[in-house]
Design a protein around this motif. Structure first.
Motif, PDB file in Angstrom:
ATOM      1  N   CYS A 131      41.799  39.491  88.035  1.00 46.45           N
ATOM      2  CA  CYS A 131      40.543  39.035  87.445  1.00 46.45           C
ATOM      3  C   CYS A 131      39.741  40.174  86.835  1.00 46.45           C
ATOM      4  N   LEU A 158      37.461  31.832  89.402  1.00 47.03           N
ATOM      5  CA  LEU A 158      36.665  31.331  88.274  1.00 47.03           C
ATOM      6  C   LEU A 158      35.420  32.187  88.057  1.00 47.03           C
ATOM      7  N   GLY A 159      34.737  32.531  89.151  1.00 51.89           N
ATOM      8  CA  GLY A 159      33.516  33.318  89.034  1.00 51.89           C
ATOM      9  C   GLY A 159      33.760  34.696  88.447  1.00 51.89           C
ATOM     10  N   ARG A 162      34.635  34.384  84.713  1.00 49.01           N
ATOM     11  CA  ARG A 162      33.451  34.052  83.908  1.00 49.01           C
ATOM     12  C   ARG A 162      32.515  35.247  83.798  1.00 49.01           C
ATOM     13  N   THR A 163      32.406  36.009  84.861  1.00 54.53           N
ATOM     14  CA  THR A 163      31.589  37.223  84.809  1.00 54.53           C
ATOM     15  C   THR A 163      32.138  38.207  83.785  1.00 54.53           C
ATOM     16  N   LEU A 166      34.900  35.343  80.124  1.00 53.03           N
ATOM     17  CA  LEU A 166      35.890  34.344  79.749  1.00 53.03           C
ATOM     18  C   LEU A 166      35.402  32.936  80.098  1.00 53.03           C
ATOM     19  N   LYS A 167      35.903  31.951  79.362  1.00 54.75           N
ATOM     20  CA  LYS A 167      35.692  30.547  79.711  1.00 54.75           C
ATOM     21  C   LYS A 167      36.826  30.153  80.646  1.00 54.75           C
ATOM     22  N   ALA A 168      36.505  29.755  81.863  1.00 53.06           N
ATOM     23  CA  ALA A 168      37.537  29.538  82.886  1.00 53.06           C
ATOM     24  C   ALA A 168      37.376  28.186  83.545  1.00 53.06           C
ATOM     25  N   ALA A 169      38.508  27.552  83.837  1.00 54.00           N
ATOM     26  CA  ALA A 169      38.503  26.256  84.514  1.00 54.00           C
ATOM     27  C   ALA A 169      39.842  26.038  85.196  1.00 54.00           C
ATOM     28  N   ALA A 209      41.872  30.757  81.652  1.00 55.07           N
ATOM     29  CA  ALA A 209      40.691  31.499  81.201  1.00 55.07           C
ATOM     30  C   ALA A 209      40.926  31.982  79.784  1.00 55.07           C
TER      31      ALA A 209
END
Length: 213
Positions: A131, A158-159, A162-163, A166-169, A209
């Motif tokens: 990450c 995810l956190g 995103r930090t 990136l767009k993450a799901a 992501a």
């Protein structure tokens, strides 16, 4: 071909392969498969016309991936090294990774075949590095696909992503029967609260992501 001591493709490999099949992959796209094992995912990307680099810390895995690429008649650049170290300074349109993610009672760094699944006390010994370091290797619009267990905190994945901007799901989920590793530490996982008293399956997830253009 699976050489002794090399992680054999399993349900997590299949789940990640399904996510790979959903990704648009233009011919010549630069793809990185980190922790390639037998090279199964790397070769799938190569079949779709990607220019694929596969990395693994295990010499046996490197040999297995090269042998499987030769048998399949597909071009594959295989490098031995720790995660992203062999490809520093490069960038990719797609990064795939099926890292070690199983929480282990002994939090020390694993040796031998256990390097394929044991990932420290919280299961994040490798995931946190992915990450932190993976986003730096993505081209604008590039995608990172990572498979992990729900036991190793997908929300943290995810956190962190995103930090990093990136767009993450979570895009895929699958519940599977406990394998030998989880069965061997089931009591410990329940004691830690990672498994409830009624949980009889493990949930796997794929996180996608994307680095915005």
């Amino acid at each position: 071909m699976v050489l002794p001591g090399v992680y054999a493709p399993q349900e997590d490999t299949e789940l990640l392969a399904g996510a790979l099949s959903d990704e648009p992959l233009p011919p010549g796209a630069a793809v990185l498969d980190v922790g390639t094992g037998t090279g199964a995912l790397a070769l799938e990307a190569a079949r779709r016309g990607g220019r694929v680099t596969a990395v693994d810390v295990s010499w046996r895995a490197v040999c297995a991936a090269r042998l499987n690429a030769t048998r399949a008649g597909l071009p594959l650049r295989v490098r031995r090294g720790n995660l992203f170290d062999p490809v520093r300074g490069e960038s990719f349109d797609l990064i795939l990774t099926n890292p070690p993610y199983v929480p282990a009672p002994d939090g020390t760094r694993p040796r031998g075949p256990a390097r394929s699944w044991d990932a420290g006390h919280d299961g994040r010994l490798v995931l946190d590095r992915i990450c932190r370091e993976g986003p730096e290797l993505l081209r604008p619009g590039g995608v990172l696909l990572v498979v992990q267990s729900a036991l190793s905190d997908p929300d943290r994945t995810l956190g962190l992503l995103r930090t990093a901007g990136l767009k993450a799901a979570v895009i895929r989920r699958r519940r599977i029967d406990f394998g030998p590793v989880l069965r061997g530490r089931e009591h410990w996982l329940r004691h830690r609260g990672l498994l409830s008293a009624t949980d009889d399956k493990e949930e796997l997830v794929v996180v996608r992501a994307e680095l915005p253009v």
